[in-house]
Design an enzyme around this catalytic site. Structure first.
Site, PDB file in Angstrom:
ATOM      1  N   ASP A   1       0.834  -1.202   0.000  1.00 48.54           N
ATOM      2  CA  ASP A   1       0.000   0.000   0.000  1.00 48.54           C
ATOM      3  C   ASP A   1       0.869   1.254   0.000  1.00 48.54           C
ATOM      4  O   ASP A   1       2.074   1.213   0.292  1.00 48.54           O
ATOM      5  CB  ASP A   1      -0.905  -0.037   1.242  1.00 48.54           C
ATOM      6  CG  ASP A   1      -2.246   0.653   1.008  1.00 48.54           C
ATOM      7  OD1 ASP A   1      -2.337   1.490   0.099  1.00 48.54           O
ATOM      8  OD2 ASP A   1      -3.194   0.361   1.765  1.00 48.54           O
TER       9      ASP A   1
ATOM     10  N   ASP B   1     -11.196   1.653  -2.841  1.00 47.25           N
ATOM     11  CA  ASP B   1     -11.726   1.301  -1.524  1.00 47.25           C
ATOM     12  C   ASP B   1     -13.250   1.277  -1.533  1.00 47.25           C
ATOM     13  O   ASP B   1     -13.876   0.930  -0.533  1.00 47.25           O
ATOM     14  CB  ASP B   1     -11.238   2.300  -0.462  1.00 47.25           C
ATOM     15  CG  ASP B   1      -9.801   2.012  -0.059  1.00 47.25           C
ATOM     16  OD1 ASP B   1      -9.286   0.941  -0.442  1.00 47.25           O
ATOM     17  OD2 ASP B   1      -9.186   2.847   0.624  1.00 47.25           O
TER      18      ASP B   1
HETATM   19  C1  GLA Z   1      -5.855   1.637   2.214  1.00 46.86           C
HETATM   20  C2  GLA Z   1      -6.282   0.511   1.296  1.00 46.86           C
HETATM   21  C3  GLA Z   1      -7.292  -0.354   1.976  1.00 46.86           C
HETATM   22  C4  GLA Z   1      -6.747  -0.888   3.269  1.00 46.86           C
HETATM   23  C5  GLA Z   1      -6.309   0.268   4.144  1.00 46.86           C
HETATM   24  C6  GLA Z   1      -5.602  -0.228   5.377  1.00 46.86           C
HETATM   25  O1  GLA Z   1      -6.881   2.568   2.372  1.00 46.86           O
HETATM   26  O2  GLA Z   1      -6.762   1.015   0.086  1.00 46.86           O
HETATM   27  O3  GLA Z   1      -7.660  -1.427   1.142  1.00 46.86           O
HETATM   28  O4  GLA Z   1      -5.669  -1.751   3.014  1.00 46.86           O
HETATM   29  O5  GLA Z   1      -5.425   1.136   3.460  1.00 46.86           O
HETATM   30  O6  GLA Z   1      -5.200   0.799   6.188  1.00 46.86           O
END
Ligand code: GLA
Length: 701
Positions: free
Chosen positions: A440, A504
């Site tokens: 990420d 997300d």
């Molecule tokens: C980001 C990602 C999510 C998740 C969060 C965890 O927002 O896009 O899918 O992994 O971080 O903190």
């Protein structure tokens, strides 16, 4: 007339002409049988009313040669010199690639413009290398790939967190349209892609040119109508002031600008980009490798990690059909929420007193692979790492910087920082049976400085190098590319990752639209698509299990929800849909995807066709336009072949007067009839999907 260079690939011919400066693109289209000289003669233009002889416009337009539009190259020296007049040194064709070398000895600049046409797909790559031959520093202000455009109808991409890959259409007025990204990642708001086509081009029709600038840092994408009426597109890195300075003998290589053309709208572009991504960007590494059903813990538990609970979730996930368990954010030391912990990549002793092994072993005993979330480029001030080395962040000493998600960006351009993070990730992978990383990256680079100088460019290269090093040390580990959802989706990241977390937002209404835009460039097997809670956690909107699952079916499917909260019948439905995914994933992940235009503005349709079968979906997003829905006319099948068509969903209609297909019975029809007459649709409510499977009858499977 200068020498001509011809490249053939993907059923196209591309012709370049050497000029007194950089090469010109004089033809790109259906195969030219013999007539290169004719094309070159036709490529001349009347030029009056500007400077004598007209402005020289080629693949590397320079102001020093009298070009008054946006040059592809701008540089200067401390002496004040800024004019370049590149002249050809050589042009060498080696198979599918031509390298044009240009030099201006007086300016001390040498440039190599490389053009390549992929033989199979017809996707072209453009890239330049700029070398400082002079004794003093050469400051680069702009260095871009430049392409002539034949048309000005633009399909532009924008978006935001949880609403990625939004598109808009616009005609270019006079002047310039600039899309700029200074976030230090590919970005949500300005992904570096674009389509330019003839007025009114559509998914199926029209001349189009698709551009994809493969860079995961800052960029500028521009389209310009020059004062003489000609059109150009450019894509290059955005540099902070003084960011890119070349010492004597140093060179800068631009990221690659990928481009494809089609005479059949955006589906034609897709039919080039998908095979290209599969073979040249992913280097065939996903070919024939079933994409396992992920279970991701994020939306199930967020930061609340409890071993017994996670094991119970794994049990249920396995029962439903998941094949990989991805332990998302919250597992590492001192991570109660998003204010602390980033930078310390060891399991939290409070949550995992015996490390990750008990969970990993449990997951493996269920037959699932184990994956782990990391965010290696970042650190919280509240971490052992930054308590020890507060100076390891990107930033300007003595200056405050805002935080993004409470975190700083680590300065990976410093070898000791790079080594530390590599060693931590390496130790994690070496010490645990982890076969997958969700990598990420959750904040913008607002102060991308290192050693008092701008470093966004170098940081982007360092990120690539870090991922490459992890991959080299752990070749069996797959990596998911995530950046607050789809904030770092580009071909350069995809060269070193296996999946893109699209967004997300898992709301299928939003996802259908995102998938429509994303799949212009990216094939479904890299598109992370999860079934989440009934009410999406970003929109709050509720959707049926069938709608959520059928939307996720067209990507790399996964589950991201507290499956304990589903009713028995919801879990049974999800299990069924995962079964459908497993049955059809070989087709979904290797077939020819097309977006199928439909007459109802409240609906979207996709088809993925292989040689012997096809899957087609029709999603009703809002209340349908007509009582009797217009048929789904699927184009792209073999016109003369006969197909056996079956509606897999929704459940068969018991109404005797409904069409046979809608009553759940198989129908046989030719590709031609399917394209012209179309498939009758059931009366879908908003938020539901019809799914059809088509099997070719006149071929051995
Ligand atoms: C980001 C990602 C999510 C998740 C969060 C965890 O927002 O896009 O899918 O992994 O971080 O903190």
């Amino acid at each position: 007339m200068g020498d001509l260079y011809r490249l053939d690939g993907g059923g196209d011919t591309l012709v370049l002409q050497q000029t007194a400066g950089a090469p010109r693109l004089i033809y790109w289209g259906e195969p030219l049988t013999h007539d290169l000289a004719g094309a070159a003669a036709l490529a001349e233009r009347v030029t009056r009313g500007t400077i004598d002889g007209g402005e020289v416009f080629d693949l590397f337009p320079e102001a020093g040669r009298g070009f008054t539009g946006q040059p592809a190259f701008e540089c200067h020296r401390d002496s004040g010199d800024f004019v370049t007049q590149l002249e050809p040194l050589s042009a060498v064709q080696d198979g599918q690639r031509v390298v044009f070398r240009l030099a201006d000895p007086k300016a001390g600049v040498e440039v190599a413009v490389t053009v390549e046409l992929d033989q199979q797909s017809g996707v072209a790559s453009f890239r330049s290398r700029i070398l400082n031959r002079g004794p003093t520093p050469l400051h680069l202000d702009w260095a871009a790939g430049a392409l002539p455009l034949a048309f000005d109808d633009l399909l532009l991409f924008d978006g935001r967190w949880a609403r990625e890959f939004k598109t808009s259409r616009q005609r270019l007025p006079a002047g310039m349209l600039v899309r700029e990204n200074r976030t230090g990642r590919t970005s949500h708001h300005s992904p570096p892609f674009m389509v330019a086509g003839e007025p009114g081009f559509s998914e199926r029709n029209g001349e189009t040119l698709g551009l994809h600038f493969a860079w995961s840092g800052n960029h500028r994408l521009l389209v310009e109508r020059m004062r003489d009426g000609r059109l150009q597109a450019q894509a290059g890195e955005f540099f902070w002031p003084g960011e890119l300075t070349l010492g004597e003998g140093e060179a800068y290589e631009t990221p690659i600008l990928y481009a494809a053309r089609s005479s059949t709208g955006t589906n034609g572009l897709t039919s080039r980009f998908h095979p290209f991504v599969r073979t040249r960007i992913l280097s065939d590494r996903l070919a024939g490798k079933p994409r396992p059903v992920n279970f991701d813990t994020w939306e199930a538990v967020y930061f609340r990690h409890d071993l017994a609970e996670l094991k119970a979730l794994a049990d249920l996930a396995a029962e439903i059909g998941a094949e990989r368990f991805v332990l998302d954010d919250g597992w590492f030391k001192g991570r109660p929420n998003d204010t602390a912990g980033l930078g310390d990549w060891t399991p939290d002793p409070a949550k995992y007193p015996d490390g990750l092994t008990p969970l990993v072993e449990h997951v493996q005993s269920l037959g699932l692979a184990f994956g782990l979330w990391v965010e290696p480029e970042m650190a919280n001030a509240d971490s052992d790492l930054l308590r020890r080395r507060p100076d390891w962040i990107l930033g300007v000493a003595g200056r405050k910087q805002p935080l993004g998600r409470n975190q700083y960006v680590l300065d990976l351009t410093r070898p000791e920082v790079f080594e530390n993070i590599f060693e931590q990730i390496h130790a994690l992978l070496a010490g645990n049976a982890i076969s997958y990383l969700k990598w990420d990256m959750n904040r913008d680079l607002t102060h991308p400085a290192s050693g008092g100088r701008p470093a966004a460019h170098r940081q982007t290269l360092a990120v690539y190098a870090l991922i490459d090093r992890v991959r080299a040390a752990h070749p069996g580990v797959e990596i998911e590319d995530c950046s607050s959802g789809g904030g770092r989706a580009d071909f350069e990241m995809l060269k070193r990752t296996d999946r893109v977390w699209l967004s997300d937002c898992n709301d299928p209404i939003e996802r259908q639209a995102m998938q429509k835009a994303f799949t212009i460039f990216f094939p479904p097997e890299v598109m992370g698509a999860h079934v989440a809670a009934t009410a999406d956690h970003t929109t709050g909107r509720r959707a049926s299990m069938d709608f959520r699952a059928m939307t996720a079916l067209f990507g790399h499917m996964g589950i991201e929800a507290d499956v304990r909260a589903f009713t028995d019948s919801e879990r049974a439905a999800l299990k069924r849909w995962i079964g459908v995914y497993k049955t059809h994933r070989a087709l979904i992940h290797s077939g020819r995807l097309s977006r199928q235009p439909v007459s109802d503005p409240a609906a979207l349709a996709f088809m993925i066709a292989g040689d012997t079968e096809a899957l087609a979906s029709y999603a009703q997003l809002q209340v349908r336009a007509n009582v009797s829905p217009d048929p789904l006319r699927l184009k792209g099948l073999e016109p003369d072949a006969t197909y056996r068509i079956l509606m897999l969903a929704p459940a068969a209609s018991p109404t005797a007067s409904d069409p046979v297909l809608v009553r759940g019975e198989a129908v046989q029809a030719s590709g031609q009839a399917i394209a012209r007459t179309g498939l009758p649709l059931p009366p879908l409510r908003p938020g539901s999907v019809a799914l059809f499977h088509l099997t070719r009858m006149d071929q051995d499977p």
